[in-house]
Design an enzyme around this catalytic site. Structure first.
Site, mmCIF file in Angstrom:
data_model
loop_
_atom_site.group_PDB
_atom_site.id
_atom_site.type_symbol
_atom_site.label_atom_id
_atom_site.label_comp_id
_atom_site.label_asym_id
_atom_site.label_seq_id
_atom_site.Cartn_x
_atom_site.Cartn_y
_atom_site.Cartn_z
ATOM 1 N N ARG A 114 0.869 -1.180 0.000
ATOM 2 C CA ARG A 114 0.000 0.000 0.000
ATOM 3 C C ARG A 114 0.901 1.224 0.000
ATOM 4 O O ARG A 114 2.114 1.105 0.104
ATOM 5 C CB ARG A 114 -0.932 -0.023 1.204
ATOM 6 C CG ARG A 114 -0.226 0.083 2.541
ATOM 7 C CD ARG A 114 -1.232 0.020 3.697
ATOM 8 N NE ARG A 114 -0.567 0.226 4.970
ATOM 9 C CZ ARG A 114 -1.143 0.011 6.141
ATOM 10 N NH1 ARG A 114 -2.387 -0.433 6.224
ATOM 11 N NH2 ARG A 114 -0.485 0.234 7.254
ATOM 12 N N ASN A 152 -5.362 7.262 5.081
ATOM 13 C CA ASN A 152 -4.993 6.474 6.256
ATOM 14 C C ASN A 152 -3.543 6.768 6.588
ATOM 15 O O ASN A 152 -2.653 6.563 5.774
ATOM 16 C CB ASN A 152 -5.151 4.973 5.952
ATOM 17 C CG ASN A 152 -4.917 4.130 7.188
ATOM 18 O OD1 ASN A 152 -5.713 4.149 8.116
ATOM 19 N ND2 ASN A 152 -3.813 3.398 7.209
ATOM 20 N N GLU A 153 -3.336 7.290 7.775
ATOM 21 C CA GLU A 153 -1.987 7.465 8.319
ATOM 22 C C GLU A 153 -1.017 8.092 7.312
ATOM 23 O O GLU A 153 -0.068 7.446 6.845
ATOM 24 C CB GLU A 153 -1.429 6.123 8.787
ATOM 25 C CG GLU A 153 -2.233 5.508 9.905
ATOM 26 C CD GLU A 153 -1.587 4.268 10.488
ATOM 27 O OE1 GLU A 153 -0.768 3.639 9.800
ATOM 28 O OE2 GLU A 153 -1.912 3.923 11.631
ATOM 29 N N GLU A 312 -7.648 3.697 16.035
ATOM 30 C CA GLU A 312 -7.256 2.288 15.826
ATOM 31 C C GLU A 312 -6.502 1.802 17.042
ATOM 32 O O GLU A 312 -5.641 2.519 17.586
ATOM 33 C CB GLU A 312 -6.298 2.159 14.640
ATOM 34 C CG GLU A 312 -6.904 2.206 13.287
ATOM 35 C CD GLU A 312 -5.839 1.915 12.211
ATOM 36 O OE1 GLU A 312 -4.847 1.226 12.499
ATOM 37 O OE2 GLU A 312 -6.024 2.407 11.099
ATOM 38 N N GLU A 360 -2.139 -8.565 5.960
ATOM 39 C CA GLU A 360 -2.343 -8.528 7.413
ATOM 40 C C GLU A 360 -3.302 -9.624 7.872
ATOM 41 O O GLU A 360 -4.106 -9.432 8.784
ATOM 42 C CB GLU A 360 -2.825 -7.137 7.820
ATOM 43 C CG GLU A 360 -1.721 -6.109 7.627
ATOM 44 C CD GLU A 360 -2.083 -4.708 8.108
ATOM 45 O OE1 GLU A 360 -3.280 -4.378 8.151
ATOM 46 O OE2 GLU A 360 -1.148 -3.951 8.416
ATOM 47 N N PHE A 362 -2.982 -12.151 9.670
ATOM 48 C CA PHE A 362 -2.923 -12.592 11.060
ATOM 49 C C PHE A 362 -3.037 -11.436 12.055
ATOM 50 O O PHE A 362 -2.773 -11.613 13.231
ATOM 51 C CB PHE A 362 -1.641 -13.390 11.317
ATOM 52 C CG PHE A 362 -1.687 -14.762 10.676
ATOM 53 C CD1 PHE A 362 -2.638 -15.693 11.075
ATOM 54 C CD2 PHE A 362 -0.798 -15.108 9.670
ATOM 55 C CE1 PHE A 362 -2.695 -16.945 10.483
ATOM 56 C CE2 PHE A 362 -0.857 -16.359 9.068
ATOM 57 C CZ PHE A 362 -1.811 -17.288 9.471
ATOM 58 N N HIS A 363 -3.406 -10.256 11.564
ATOM 59 C CA HIS A 363 -3.585 -9.149 12.511
ATOM 60 C C HIS A 363 -4.816 -9.430 13.362
ATOM 61 O O HIS A 363 -5.807 -9.976 12.887
ATOM 62 C CB HIS A 363 -3.775 -7.838 11.749
ATOM 63 C CG HIS A 363 -3.621 -6.634 12.622
ATOM 64 N ND1 HIS A 363 -4.582 -6.250 13.523
ATOM 65 C CD2 HIS A 363 -2.612 -5.754 12.751
ATOM 66 C CE1 HIS A 363 -4.168 -5.161 14.160
ATOM 67 N NE2 HIS A 363 -2.975 -4.849 13.707
HETATM 68 C C1 GAL Z 1 -2.249 0.785 11.267
HETATM 69 C C2 GAL Z 1 -2.902 0.943 9.913
HETATM 70 C C3 GAL Z 1 -3.848 -0.208 9.647
HETATM 71 C C4 GAL Z 1 -3.174 -1.508 9.924
HETATM 72 C C5 GAL Z 1 -2.657 -1.498 11.330
HETATM 73 C C6 GAL Z 1 -1.947 -2.762 11.704
HETATM 74 O O1 GAL Z 1 -1.148 1.607 11.460
HETATM 75 O O2 GAL Z 1 -3.623 2.133 9.818
HETATM 76 O O3 GAL Z 1 -4.278 -0.146 8.310
HETATM 77 O O4 GAL Z 1 -2.138 -1.702 9.014
HETATM 78 O O5 GAL Z 1 -1.724 -0.459 11.477
HETATM 79 O O6 GAL Z 1 -1.528 -2.719 13.036
#
Ligand code: GAL
Length: 669
Positions: A114, A152-153, A312, A360, A362-363
């Site tokens: 990304r 995003n960020e 988040e 991601e 396994f997040h």
């Molecule tokens: C954040 C991000 C999310 C995701 C997350 C994982 O910084 O905005 O999209 O990647 O981390 O921890």
């Protein structure tokens, strides 16, 4: 605007990122039912959905998003609708190879993850405005829409020719002409004098040490460039419906080329993402710091205390140091309420449902790969219920009378090559001072230099390397108004261009502190320099000459035996401390607690045992005392009031279970 416009009824936001584009409609319906069961009232939608919303240039496929928003609306769940511009689709990168980012060593990055765009590339900006505009036209009046979540960020960086052209324009605005730029960057050193703007480029990989002024301005330029990418989307969204608040989620970290304080005025609600890297009590310390930073930015942006939002956080596992570690049972609620205690308007997770594939996969998520019949989902439901119980009454201002200054530019500048020691780190010094005060039970505001310091009794400057004349004035006004001051090594050594202030360190504050530093003596990583009184100094030491101050602690060793390590200077009723080394954690805690005590500062809950965090929010005579037991033992805390989570009265003593949380409604005088 901010949260009032979100709810208007005092409810806290609860939810997280939801990615319906990864699932068939059957799962959407199941998700909305589960969200309702968990008490969710806000979800971020569409944050990485660009390729599903605009599969080919200019052709929009909004039908699925229409259905999703209607479904959420029907379920009483509101939407933070994202613009998906952090992840351009493959067609974009193929069509506009010049908009792919270039690293400092000249490598052009390719599509595959990304954030593969250059925010200064005209094609990227046009495409980003295009999709934002199309979303605004379609959804600005949708009844589910509570908040626009732009991008995003923001945090990428680039060194391509588009960047260099934009950088030169930015430098012209900032410096006016090359004479001023040459002066600010001290280009007479190493024959770097510029005679034509065409000679000025991005700081690419170079032979040896780079120019600090050049590096610093490039970071500032990137912060402003990313900000303009945000504001142009914001302005489109706002034009479509001025009643909807707009934000973007901040990401914290030294690699991020964003000065969040400067951005704070441009968002309707400061929103931060936070993933602590520590696994133990360190995670709680990091949480408190992140929340205090966010509160400082929210106040900075609006000129008065204001809510902010934890946009988040991880429901469970966090990836740290090469492996994932589990959030122990009970920690989710404690973590969430730790943010609310410090001003967050709610608790949001990344993410709602764990993806079946993708980078991601396994997040952690609220709905895991195992489904919703899990400990994590049950805890999420408990947290939803707890947040529900806190709704409806005035949340109050976070009470703090110590302020620590944090400055993104100082953090960037201390990391430049050619410093007296590797690893110098403003953020680490802010963290250490904050941690010491956290352990002393003292709530802290973290503020950008220049912020109003009403009610601040002690201002702490931890390695605040850069000092513009305006910053020096700000500190001076605080002290001459009776405020106490504590300054550590390397603060005020350089001006805003990272040029050294001459005449002895710390050039900006010598007279206030009553000291003159002649020499630095950086310490080795494993070196500990004993101090009188029992502690040790680490990282740094100095030859400090007294010029009005009295010694408090002296060095014992390192060629500095009996020379001052910590000093104190009386100015009227105030005291200005100078700390010329980084004391070990225990010594730092005692020293800062003593400075706070002399300044008349008391802990939020003086009798709270170690490991119990206490933060008070106050609204006139009404207090909300948040108590978080971070230990694995029951704890007894002196407190009186009405406990909001259980509804039970507390008369003098509260017994908290291991890992427990309490929010006491207090009558204050
Ligand atoms: C954040 C991000 C999310 C995701 C997350 C994982 O910084 O905005 O999209 O990647 O981390 O921890």
């Amino acid at each position: 605007m901010a949260t009032k416009a979100l709810w208007g009824d005092g409810r806290l936001c609860y939810g997280g990122d939801w990615n319906p584009e990864q699932w068939p409609p059957r799962v959407w319906r199941e998700d909305v039912d589960l969200m309702r069961a968990a008490g969710v009232n806000l979800v971020t939608v569409g944050v990485f959905a660009w390729s599903r919303l605009e599969p080919t240039p200019g052709r929009y496929t909004f039908d699925w998003l229409d259905e999703v928003l209607d479904l959420l609306h029907g379920g009483g769940i509101r939407v933070a609708l994202a613009t998906p511009t952090a992840s351009p689709p493959p067609w974009f990168s193929l069509r506009h190879p010049d908009a792919l980012p270039v690293t400092a060593d000249g490598t052009r990055l390719q599509h595959g993850s990304r954030d593969t765009y250059c925010a200064a590339a005209p094609a990227y900006r046009t495409a980003a405005r295009g999709i934002a505009d199309a979303l605004a036209a379609r959804y600005a009046d949708h009844p589910a829409l509570a908040l626009w979540h732009v991008h995003n960020e923001y945090g990428t960086i680039c060194h391509c020719p588009h960047t260099e052209a934009a950088f030169r324009r930015w430098l012209t605005d900032r410096h006016g002409d090359l004479t001023a730029l040459n002066d600010a960057w001290a280009t007479s050193f190493w024959s770097q004098h510029y005679t034509d703007w065409a000679q000025v480029g991005a700081p690419r990989a170079t032979q040896y040490l780079a120019n600090p002024g050049h590096l610093l301005d490039f970071r500032r330029f990137w912060s402003d460039t990313l900000l303009s990418a945000y504001t142009e989307q914001r302005d489109l969204l706002r034009a479509a419906n001025p009643a909807i608040p707009i934000t973007t989620n901040y990401v914290l970290g030294d690699w991020v080329p964003v000065d969040h304080a400067r951005w704070a005025r441009e968002v309707d609600l400061v929103a931060v993402d936070h993933y602590p890297s520590a696994t133990d009590l360190g995670a709680e310390e990091q949480t408190a710091l992140a929340a205090d930073l966010a509160r400082g930015w929210a106040r900075h942006g609006r000129g008065r205390p204001a809510p902010w939002l934890l946009m988040e956080s991880a429901p469970n596992q966090i990836h740290t140091a090469g492996r994932m570690h589990t959030k122990e049972p009970g920690r989710m609620t404690r973590h969430g309420l730790a943010h609310v205690a410090r001003g967050s308007a709610g608790v949001m997770f990344f993410q709602w449902r764990a993806p079946a594939g993708g980078a991601e996969r396994f997040h952690s998520a609220v709905v895991t790969h195992a489904g919703a019949d899990t400990r994590v989902f049950r805890e999420a439901t408990d947290l939803g219920a707890a947040l529900g119980r806190l709704a409806g009454t005035a949340p109050g201002r976070v009470e703090a009378s110590v302020a620590i200054a944090y400055d993104a530019a100082s953090a960037w500048a201390l990391r430049h090559p050619g410093m007296p020691r590797a690893g110098l780190d403003h953020t680490a010094e802010v963290t250490a001072a904050h941690r010491a005060l956290w352990h002393a039970g003292i709530t802290v505001d973290v503020v950008p230099p220049g912020d109003p310091l009403d009610g601040c009794r002690l201002l702490v400057l931890p390695a605040l390397y850069l000092a513009s004349d305006a910053t020096v004035d700000w500190v001076r006004r605080h002290v001459h108004g009776g405020g106490h001051l504590l300054v550590t090594w390397l603060s005020g050594v350089a001006d805003e261009h990272a040029r050294i202030r001459l005449g002895g360190y710390p050039g900006a504050y010598r007279d206030l502190l009553g000291v003159r530093v002649e020499e630095f003596h950086p310490l080795a990583d494993d070196e500990r320099l004993p101090l009188t009184g029992g502690g040790t100094g680490t990282i740094w030491s100095e030859t400090v000459r007294l010029a009005g101050a009295e010694p408090v602690t002296a060095y014992l060793g390192g060629g500095l035996t009996d020379q001052p390590a910590v000093t104190r200077h009386r100015i009227g009723d105030a005291r200005a401390w100078y700390v010329s080394t980084r004391p070990d954690d225990d010594t730092w805690r005692r020293l800062l607690a003593e400075a706070a005590r002399l300044a008349g500062v008391t802990p939020a809950c003086p009798g709270a045992p170690p490991g119990v965090e206490a933060v008070r929010r106050r609204d006139g005579e009404h207090g909300r005392l948040y108590l978080l037991n971070h230990t694995d033992q029951p704890q007894r805390v002196p407190a009186t009031g009405w406990e909001l989570l259980t509804g039970a009265p507390v008369d003098g003593l509260l017994t908290m279970p291991p890992g427990g949380v309490a929010v006491l409604c207090e009558q204050l005088h």
